[in-house]
Design an enzyme around this catalytic site. Sequence first.
Site, PDB file in Angstrom:
ATOM      1  N   HIS A  88       0.843  -1.199   0.000  1.00 10.38           N
ATOM      2  CA  HIS A  88       0.000   0.000   0.000  1.00 10.38           C
ATOM      3  C   HIS A  88       0.872   1.241   0.000  1.00 10.38           C
ATOM      4  O   HIS A  88       1.862   1.317   0.729  1.00 10.38           O
ATOM      5  CB  HIS A  88      -0.919   0.016   1.221  1.00 10.38           C
ATOM      6  CG  HIS A  88      -2.052   0.983   1.090  1.00 10.38           C
ATOM      7  ND1 HIS A  88      -1.872   2.348   1.153  1.00 10.38           N
ATOM      8  CD2 HIS A  88      -3.382   0.790   0.886  1.00 10.38           C
ATOM      9  CE1 HIS A  88      -3.041   2.960   0.998  1.00 10.38           C
ATOM     10  NE2 HIS A  88      -3.971   2.027   0.833  1.00 10.38           N
ATOM     11  N   HIS A 122      -7.789  -1.159  -6.825  1.00 11.92           N
ATOM     12  CA  HIS A 122      -8.016   0.226  -7.267  1.00 11.92           C
ATOM     13  C   HIS A 122      -7.532   0.460  -8.690  1.00 11.92           C
ATOM     14  O   HIS A 122      -6.951   1.500  -8.986  1.00 11.92           O
ATOM     15  CB  HIS A 122      -7.326   1.220  -6.323  1.00 11.92           C
ATOM     16  CG  HIS A 122      -7.921   1.270  -4.958  1.00 11.92           C
ATOM     17  ND1 HIS A 122      -9.236   1.595  -4.725  1.00 11.92           N
ATOM     18  CD2 HIS A 122      -7.384   1.026  -3.734  1.00 11.92           C
ATOM     19  CE1 HIS A 122      -9.478   1.548  -3.430  1.00 11.92           C
ATOM     20  NE2 HIS A 122      -8.381   1.193  -2.807  1.00 11.92           N
ATOM     21  N   HIS A 137      -7.649   8.311   4.573  1.00 13.11           N
ATOM     22  CA  HIS A 137      -6.191   8.328   4.461  1.00 13.11           C
ATOM     23  C   HIS A 137      -5.535   9.350   5.385  1.00 13.11           C
ATOM     24  O   HIS A 137      -4.403   9.763   5.160  1.00 13.11           O
ATOM     25  CB  HIS A 137      -5.787   8.513   2.997  1.00 13.11           C
ATOM     26  CG  HIS A 137      -6.117   7.310   2.176  1.00 13.11           C
ATOM     27  ND1 HIS A 137      -5.333   6.182   2.156  1.00 13.11           N
ATOM     28  CD2 HIS A 137      -7.195   7.028   1.410  1.00 13.11           C
ATOM     29  CE1 HIS A 137      -5.899   5.272   1.389  1.00 13.11           C
ATOM     30  NE2 HIS A 137      -7.035   5.761   0.926  1.00 13.11           N
TER      31      HIS A 137
END
Length: 568
Positions: A220, A273, A321
């Site tokens: 990530h 994504h 986030h």
Amino acid sequence: MTLRLSRRAYAEMFGPTTGDRVRLADTELLIEIERDFTTYGEEVKFGGGKVIRDGMGQSQRVAADVPDTVITNAVILDHWGIVKADIAIKHGRIAAIGKAGNPDIQPGVTIAIGAATEVIAGEGLIVTAGGIDTHIHFISPQQIDEALASGVTTMLGGGTGPATGTNATTCTPGPWHMERMLQAADGWPINLGFLGKGNASLPQPLVEQIAAGAIGLKLHEDWGTTPAAIDNCLSVADDTDTQVAIHTDTLNEAGFVESTVAAFKGRTIHTYHTEGAGGGHAPDILKVCGEMNVLPSSTNPTRPYTINTLDEHLDMLMVCHHLDPSIAEDLAFAESRIRRETIAAEDILHDLGALSMLSSDSQAMGRVGEVIIRTWQTAHKMKVQRGALPEDTARNDNFRAKRYVAKYTINPALTHGIAHEVGSIEPGKWADLVLWEPAFFGIKPSMILKGGMIAVAQMGDPNASIPTPQPVHYREMFATRGGALARTSLTFVSQMAADAGIAERYGLAKRIVPVRNCRNVTKADMIHNAWRPSISVDPETYDVIADGQLLTCEPATVLPMAQRYFLF
């Protein structure tokens, strides 16, 4: 003596048969029955004065020779076909798809019913494989209740609860957290598998997570998805036969999309994504759809593109986030990820089979209970805006239906090495099945089976004289209680962890199942979703071109499967 029934009368009694069409909820999607495994005049049905009685449709065979459960006269919608059949379940697995009855007196019987057989009436119902959500942030365990009630029976991802890291990334970091989460999995009536944190430039921190039970690793950008981390993570995955999922570098700090693809070195990877707004290289992460080694998925907050999609995304992104709207750089980061042109293209790439999977991104910009709804809303929107697919006819949308159901069933299973157990309705597989009334298809299941036992169902007042009086809502059934829970759900782990005896060491009650064949899956294996276009994204206008064609569509102003079905 022969009695002829009209198609309507037959469908009302035994469910639709070959050539009949069924509308999926309130969409413009129609499926047509391709084959009927049952025998006209010999159909089995349970009830007073009906067929499944001793000496009639029920044989004298003992338990060893009959299924534990038969679902009668169901319409099966799966990637391999749309058929009418009886479904046999034995020892928690799908035993057969065919014609049930008493072979002593009925012709063509492939599934013998006996005194040991329970019956679920499937007449007029659609049966699908339990959904598989591969993008779970394990922020709150209550997600599992929502997912299960929506028809999802397998959840893969990472996390440790509402920690800041888990709010943003699907990682269960380190052996200690992995052990605790695997122990927690014993308490939930759903199949679970956990991803470790893949962001490290040396192998050992990753290997120890695989050995602790991770089914794979998650890279990530919030942990630093650099080319070095990507290369190292994929090397560990190759050595351990596990999958890697990646959320790429939105800010293009460590390189552009080409740098990331180069770091893959042709090795298999699941790109989370691969979409219009969820994250990853801005603005052209969609390019990776054309790579043979890339297994692309997108998440449900942008599914489908509507007039409200853009408005809700900015605030969601800031929260997920850990960004500060008062900091200009944080705001620019967020705005770079939300692009109407790439969101619109995402609709079309799903419809053409370039995007192979669809998942939730639960509580981290996605809605865990809406994977299935939003999949079919996207299919409907594309049917309305783009018409029938070339593979379909004017009569039905069978190919489109198979393409879309594969996005949340068989393709996630193939990607993560669990297709030998789940992901489709086929003999030998774990009996995770979802039953739907056609009017509520994709929205509100009638019943969810886990490992052949009813786990959740729409149930009325328990104090009523019959099961149907209000209030009718989803209630947990006996598969969720006591020792049955551990025997009707699975926990997926790495082969390395299984060989190391983690089940005994951790004191796990559920059966653990090693993932396998994760490293030899390619885009060509993505059933009905294997198109590999050459994609470019204009850095100024964000226009998406695939094989020379501009991909664009209008946002939907109204959707099916929405306010007709929900008060809130």
